[in-house]
Design a protein around this motif. Sequence first.
Motif, mmCIF file in Angstrom:
data_model
loop_
_atom_site.group_PDB
_atom_site.id
_atom_site.type_symbol
_atom_site.label_atom_id
_atom_site.label_comp_id
_atom_site.label_asym_id
_atom_site.label_seq_id
_atom_site.Cartn_x
_atom_site.Cartn_y
_atom_site.Cartn_z
ATOM 1 N N PRO A 214 0.803 -1.216 0.000
ATOM 2 C CA PRO A 214 0.000 0.000 0.000
ATOM 3 C C PRO A 214 0.845 1.280 0.000
ATOM 4 O O PRO A 214 0.523 2.241 -0.707
ATOM 5 C CB PRO A 214 -0.840 -0.106 1.275
ATOM 6 N N VAL A 215 1.912 1.300 0.789
ATOM 7 C CA VAL A 215 2.671 2.540 0.909
ATOM 8 C C VAL A 215 3.501 2.818 -0.338
ATOM 9 O O VAL A 215 3.444 3.914 -0.907
ATOM 10 C CB VAL A 215 3.583 2.503 2.151
ATOM 11 N N SER A 216 4.275 1.839 -0.781
ATOM 12 C CA SER A 216 5.153 2.072 -1.929
ATOM 13 C C SER A 216 4.320 2.385 -3.169
ATOM 14 O O SER A 216 4.680 3.255 -3.961
ATOM 15 C CB SER A 216 6.067 0.871 -2.177
ATOM 16 N N THR A 217 3.193 1.699 -3.332
ATOM 17 C CA THR A 217 2.336 1.959 -4.484
ATOM 18 C C THR A 217 1.835 3.397 -4.453
ATOM 19 O O THR A 217 1.873 4.100 -5.468
ATOM 20 C CB THR A 217 1.135 0.989 -4.505
ATOM 21 N N ALA A 218 1.402 3.833 -3.286
ATOM 22 C CA ALA A 218 0.908 5.208 -3.174
ATOM 23 C C ALA A 218 2.027 6.208 -3.445
ATOM 24 O O ALA A 218 1.839 7.191 -4.163
ATOM 25 C CB ALA A 218 0.313 5.443 -1.789
ATOM 26 N N LEU A 219 3.209 5.965 -2.893
ATOM 27 C CA LEU A 219 4.306 6.915 -3.070
ATOM 28 C C LEU A 219 4.725 7.005 -4.522
ATOM 29 O O LEU A 219 4.979 8.089 -5.035
ATOM 30 C CB LEU A 219 5.519 6.500 -2.205
ATOM 31 N N VAL A 220 4.812 5.837 -5.196
ATOM 32 C CA VAL A 220 5.315 5.851 -6.564
ATOM 33 C C VAL A 220 4.273 6.387 -7.542
ATOM 34 O O VAL A 220 4.595 7.138 -8.448
ATOM 35 C CB VAL A 220 5.767 4.434 -7.001
ATOM 36 N N ARG A 221 3.008 6.003 -7.348
ATOM 37 C CA ARG A 221 2.022 6.299 -8.389
ATOM 38 C C ARG A 221 0.993 7.356 -8.022
ATOM 39 O O ARG A 221 0.283 7.842 -8.891
ATOM 40 C CB ARG A 221 1.335 5.001 -8.812
ATOM 41 N N SER A 222 0.858 7.683 -6.733
ATOM 42 C CA SER A 222 -0.191 8.635 -6.370
ATOM 43 C C SER A 222 0.327 9.894 -5.711
ATOM 44 O O SER A 222 -0.454 10.699 -5.232
ATOM 45 C CB SER A 222 -1.190 7.991 -5.407
ATOM 46 N N SER A 223 1.636 10.078 -5.645
ATOM 47 C CA SER A 223 2.152 11.241 -4.922
ATOM 48 C C SER A 223 1.911 12.516 -5.696
ATOM 49 O O SER A 223 1.998 12.530 -6.926
ATOM 50 C CB SER A 223 3.649 11.092 -4.678
ATOM 51 N N SER A 224 1.624 13.578 -4.957
ATOM 52 C CA SER A 224 1.529 14.908 -5.580
ATOM 53 C C SER A 224 2.388 15.863 -4.786
ATOM 54 O O SER A 224 2.642 15.650 -3.605
ATOM 55 C CB SER A 224 0.103 15.443 -5.533
ATOM 56 N N LYS A 225 2.779 16.956 -5.466
ATOM 57 C CA LYS A 225 3.520 17.985 -4.717
ATOM 58 C C LYS A 225 2.616 18.509 -3.615
ATOM 59 O O LYS A 225 1.409 18.724 -3.824
ATOM 60 C CB LYS A 225 3.905 19.129 -5.659
ATOM 61 N N GLY A 226 3.216 18.708 -2.445
ATOM 62 C CA GLY A 226 2.432 19.222 -1.330
ATOM 63 C C GLY A 226 1.909 18.144 -0.407
ATOM 64 O O GLY A 226 1.418 18.444 0.684
ATOM 65 N N ASP A 227 2.018 16.875 -0.797
ATOM 66 C CA ASP A 227 1.571 15.788 0.093
ATOM 67 C C ASP A 227 2.317 15.869 1.413
ATOM 68 O O ASP A 227 3.520 16.058 1.448
ATOM 69 C CB ASP A 227 1.875 14.425 -0.541
ATOM 70 N N ALA A 228 1.589 15.677 2.497
ATOM 71 C CA ALA A 228 2.219 15.720 3.816
ATOM 72 C C ALA A 228 2.773 14.355 4.172
ATOM 73 O O ALA A 228 2.160 13.323 3.916
ATOM 74 C CB ALA A 228 1.187 16.150 4.855
ATOM 75 N N LEU A 229 3.960 14.366 4.774
ATOM 76 C CA LEU A 229 4.582 13.132 5.250
ATOM 77 C C LEU A 229 5.077 13.352 6.660
ATOM 78 O O LEU A 229 5.245 14.496 7.104
ATOM 79 C CB LEU A 229 5.801 12.778 4.390
ATOM 80 N N ARG A 230 5.339 12.225 7.371
ATOM 81 C CA ARG A 230 6.055 12.319 8.637
ATOM 82 C C ARG A 230 7.296 11.450 8.537
ATOM 83 O O ARG A 230 7.248 10.365 7.946
ATOM 84 C CB ARG A 230 5.185 11.812 9.777
ATOM 85 N N ILE A 231 8.383 11.921 9.114
ATOM 86 C CA ILE A 231 9.630 11.170 9.053
ATOM 87 C C ILE A 231 10.096 10.877 10.471
ATOM 88 O O ILE A 231 10.206 11.798 11.295
ATOM 89 C CB ILE A 231 10.711 11.987 8.306
ATOM 90 N N GLY A 232 10.358 9.601 10.766
ATOM 91 C CA GLY A 232 10.747 9.190 12.115
ATOM 92 C C GLY A 232 12.250 9.217 12.306
ATOM 93 O O GLY A 232 13.015 9.583 11.417
ATOM 94 N N GLN A 233 12.672 8.806 13.477
ATOM 95 C CA GLN A 233 14.080 8.832 13.839
ATOM 96 C C GLN A 233 14.926 7.979 12.895
ATOM 97 O O GLN A 233 14.532 6.892 12.520
ATOM 98 C CB GLN A 233 14.265 8.282 15.261
ATOM 99 N N PRO A 234 16.118 8.474 12.523
ATOM 100 C CA PRO A 234 16.987 7.686 11.654
ATOM 101 C C PRO A 234 17.591 6.499 12.398
ATOM 102 O O PRO A 234 17.852 6.574 13.595
ATOM 103 C CB PRO A 234 18.090 8.679 11.257
ATOM 104 N N MET A 235 17.775 5.400 11.647
ATOM 105 C CA MET A 235 18.404 4.219 12.229
ATOM 106 C C MET A 235 19.199 3.527 11.127
ATOM 107 O O MET A 235 18.953 3.732 9.951
ATOM 108 C CB MET A 235 17.348 3.232 12.731
#
Lengths: 373, 225
Positions: free
Chosen positions: A215-236
């Motif tokens: 679900p996530v990769s499909t949405a990111l690759v094919r449904s992303s638009s400029k301005g989409d909000a994301l959250r980024i967690g701690q790096p590991m």
Amino acid sequence: MADINVENLKKSWATVASHGADPVAHWFYAHLFVHHPEVRSLFAPSMTQQRDRLVGALANIVSNVDKVDELVPYLQDLGRDHRKFGAVADHYPAVGASLIATLKYFSGTEWTPELEADWAAAYGLVAKVMSDAATEADAGTPAYWDAEVIDIEQRTFDIAVLWLRTAEPIPYRAGQSCSIEASMRRPRLWRWYTPANPPGSDKIEIHVRLVAGGPVSTALVRSSSKGDALRIGQPMGELALDENSDRPLLLLAGGTGLAPMKAIIGQLAASGARRPTALYFGTRTVREMYDAPALATLEAEHDWLDVTMVASDDITWQGPKGLVAQVALAAQDWTGHDVYVCGSPAMVNGTLDMISDHGVPSEQVRYDAFIES
Amino acid sequence: MIADNVDAQGSALTPDVVRGITFPGTRGRGLGLDEERVRAFQERVADAMEGLSATLEARDREIAELRKRIMSSDNEEQVHQAVAILQKAQETADTVIAEANAYSGQVTAEANATYEDARQRAAHIVAEAERTAVLAAQVASSDRDDAQRDAVYWHTYRESLINQLQMFLNSISEHLDKVKEHAEAPAPPSVHARQPQGAGGAASARGSAPAVRSGPSQPSQRPFA
């Protein structure tokens, strides 16, 4: 743990688990949400993966409950990691109550007041370690950073490069990965991606490969638009560039495993280290060489960088053919190099074996495998 | 001497008050009740009152307990019912989403397979064309010179390549027509009877546990992203 009867806990868990991991987890979450409907929104609509994770964690905790040295770091990581889901200290008692109710329900006549007391005590300790770790982490670092998509390039039908802008620079090390939530498109689902540029700015470049049915990769690759909000967690991640070393580098990348390597190259460039670096980028077909122009530019800019692309299964490819590790290791002796490896689990495992056979000492090797999701 | 107080304080008759009530004398008219019998009766009434009082208190406690149980969420049966209902709803949600993901995966896999197929065919075509050309050149070599043999080779290669590409393009065209038909037909009912969780479908993504949707079963025009 001195007062808790560990044997009884393990036996009790075995009894409960014998009803099937999924039914138990199902009942637990249903009970939790009946009593605390406000907590439901912290979870994704589909709970299938969540149930697996819960049971996995519980099983792990129960089987290690008497190995404090192993358990505590695991629980601390878990507690810190839970921050990005919005879990707060107040949630722990509710979870504990539902957990006990679930264990009681599935234990039937084997349930005793002593067992309840033991479980309550054990949960109390677990919750305390997790919650304390989270509180401590809160003092130093945010649970997540907000970001938005500023550009997308779909390079092939299943691979895209996205550029994100974050509210403030995220302190990852080149080569590390971050957990990312596509908050608008797929809320409450987090997946790991690796910034392909070194840290220091508020822009992050990520490479995403579409996983069939993911679900996530499909949405990111094919449904992303400029301005989409994301959250980024701690790096590991273990794949971070070791800047204390001055050995030359061999970077072996399979598919989107190119991303951390690009970040590492960027970091080397920024630091002016001029360590001779050989990047081998392997794919199955030419179509999947999604970042070839950018690599050509990097190679032209830096005389200490050599880029070789390898295709394993494409007759139209005129360059080196075969598995990327095979081609690289045959080229010269790499035993004096730091070697970094990233790609699918199959690629990484095969490559590590070959590197070890080649004679590179294991302390000079760093790797990360991308699990498909 | 206790004052005559039967008429005093109209309210609050307690057992002790009943016991302590005195009645005015008959003033020697000889028409009064036997004082001892009245006393005895007062005693009985007071005792009965105490008994009733105790019974009332016990009833009150029982009612409070029952009310507590009805209101309290520890009512096991109610909780189990609610849990079972929520579980069912969650199972439905999980199934719908799993089917949506599976469909999306299927579409991707088919696209991949089509591309792979095309790629292999193209490779095959090139190899075939080369083989045909080599054969033709060998046949020609016996009675022509080098330049003419090369010409035969390239001419045959070109002809063979064009023919095979033509056949290949025709078969792709047929395949695409089939794919188009398939894409415009309604997809599997279990996926489209409820609204798919597509790229903009934030409605059930936030908020409370998704309930089973009983929406209209019109096929969605929007392909799964």
